[in-house]
Design an enzyme around this catalytic site. Structure first.
Site, short mmCIF file in Angstrom:
data_model
loop_
_atom_site.label_atom_id
_atom_site.label_comp_id
_atom_site.label_asym_id
_atom_site.label_seq_id
_atom_site.Cartn_x
_atom_site.Cartn_y
_atom_site.Cartn_z
N TYR A 67 0.93 -1.15 0.07
CA TYR A 67 -0.14 -0.02 0.04
C TYR A 67 0.77 1.46 0.04
CZ TYR A 67 -4.13 -2.90 0.29
OH TYR A 67 -5.05 -3.85 -0.09
N SER A 68 0.61 2.20 1.02
CA SER A 68 1.20 3.49 0.91
C SER A 68 2.83 3.62 1.25
CB SER A 68 0.63 4.57 1.66
OG SER A 68 -0.53 4.88 1.22
N ALA A 69 3.20 2.23 1.43
CA ALA A 69 4.71 2.16 1.64
C ALA A 69 5.47 2.26 0.15
CB ALA A 69 5.28 0.94 2.13
N LYS A 71 4.82 4.64 -1.92
CA LYS A 71 5.32 6.01 -2.12
C LYS A 71 6.72 6.43 -1.97
CE LYS A 71 0.51 8.16 -1.09
NZ LYS A 71 0.13 6.69 -0.54
N TYR A 157 -2.07 15.03 2.27
CA TYR A 157 -1.58 13.77 1.92
C TYR A 157 -2.49 13.68 0.47
CZ TYR A 157 -0.47 8.61 2.27
OH TYR A 157 -0.10 7.78 2.25
#
Length: 408
Positions: A67-69, A71, A157
């Site tokens: 997921y957002s890791a 980014k 965000y």
């Protein structure tokens, strides 16, 4: 009852290994943890199950959607290009991506995109359905033609849009999509074989996601998110607008990632990695840009990531965040030193330049425990640092262990 933790850990990291094993002692999914000390692997362990039924054990080649890791990894691609002089953070995005100048966006810089201040956090209106959001080229075109929102200039965000923004910049600089750039700019320099954007390469197996207490599935309902998009930013509307992709959003997030996430390119959300490969990438950021003989970034570039510490309330997350070039610090100053990026489920990559320690953590449990899962780095990073100090008191690396029973 005992939980078996497989892999190895150096002497001094026994407490970290024990705590990690207890996380999975109730049969609630599985995961893996890797720690590097100045580029040297000191912990590489895994435990639990990789399938929703709890029948298939997590193995050395099990990976998870992080997921957002994602980014942090997508940002590193941009930093690699900047290292070669192909991108300047303070140049307008439109200098590289001319169509992006539409609707008065000609002055938005690459640095603003990386710091979540570009005013393009709102996904609602750009994505009318999940199928739209799964078409990365369509989403890049819609972002290029959109106008910035009322949060421009403030930390807000860009939960999903930052991935397509970075991909659009990189595509116009290199001619390559972000999936190809993951291979060329992350995997090739470090010899990684268990990291990808979307579809992984065999024999990597993608873990099913599990929601053991059904809390997340209940909270992430489409009707709740859709209703929230109509709220003012201060009442949670900004968060809903940044996350809601249209009908089917909750189903996509809460079901098996093979069905929705592995086939597309969502550079803010669908990177797939083992803990070992994620930790190795961040090992370069915890040192001088190298892991052993393999160089990822210049030492000068890496020093930029541990820059000024400024915590400001993020208008989407609602927490005090310190954004810098695509990474964030702990929202609780001093509790987990360093920087990196945490994802929805609590997966994360982290680097601490002061200790030289890096951590990669992946698992397949949706955040049913919410604070416990999302805040995993707040206790794993300090435990890893404690292990590093213990290991050094013991005189350095010692015998490693495999198939370690951990009381639970």
């Amino acid at each position: 009852m005992h939980t078996v933790v497989s892999g190895y850990s150096d002497r001094g990291y026994e407490r970290l290994t024990k705590v990690f094993g207890r996380v999975w002692s109730g049969g609630l999914g599985g995961g893996a943890l890797a720690v590097f000390d100045n580029g040297v692997p000191v912990v590489d362990i895994w435990c639990g199950n990789r399938d929703a039924r709890g029948e298939q054990p997590w193995t050395e080649s099990t990976a998870a959607v992080i997921y957002s890791a994602s980014k942090g990894l997508s940002s590193i691609v941009i930093h690699r290009l900047a290292d070669r002089g192909l991108i300047d953070y303070d140049n307008p995005v439109a200098e590289y991506w001319p169509d992006f100048a539409a609707e008065g966006k000609s002055d938005i810089t690459v640095r603003q995109v990386l710091s979540h201040t570009a005013g393009l956090s709102a996904l609602s209106g750009m994505s009318r359905s999940v199928h739209d959001a799964l078409d990365h080229e369509l989403m890049q075109r819609r972002l290029a033609s959109s106008r910035r929102d009322e949060l421009a200039g403030k930390p807000a965000y860009h939960a999903l849009t930052i991935g397509w923004l970075l991909a659009g910049i990189a595509k116009h600089v290199t001619g390559k999509d972000m999936r190809t750039l993951y291979q060329d700019e992350l995997c090739a320099p470090l010899g990684l074989t268990q990291l990808s954007l979307g579809t992984p390469r065999p024999p990597v197996q993608v873990a099913d996601y599990v929601d053991p207490r059904r809390v997340f599935t209940a909270v992430a309902r489409d009707n709740l998110l859709a209703r929230g998009t109509r709220f003012p930013a201060a009442l949670g509307g900004a968060s809903c607008r940044a996350l809601y992709m249209g009908p089917g959003t909750a189903r996509m997030v809460a079901t098996s990632p093979e069905k929705y996430l592995t086939g597309t390119q969502m550079p803010a959300a669908n990177a797939i990695s083992t803990a070992r490969d994620l930790g190795r990438v961040y090992a370069a950021l915890a040192t001088d840009g190298r892991v052993g003989a393999d160089r990822l970034l210049s030492a000068e570039r890496v020093r930029m990531f541990d820059g000024e510490r400024r915590w400001q309330r993020d208008r989407v997350i609602g927490l005090p965040m310190s954004w810098n070039l695509g990474f964030h610090r702990s929202p609780v100053p001093g509790l987990a030193p360093g920087f990196g990026h945490v994802g929805l489920s609590g997966c994360f990559g982290w680097a601490d330049v002061n200790s030289g320690l890096s951590v990669g953590f992946v698992h397949n449990r949706l955040p049913s425990t919410l604070v416990g899962d999302l805040g995993a780095f707040l206790w794993l990073v300090p435990l890893a640092l404690r292990g590093q100090r213990a290991a050094r008191r013991l005189g350095g690396p010692g015998a490693t262990a495999t198939d370690m029973p951990v009381a639970s």
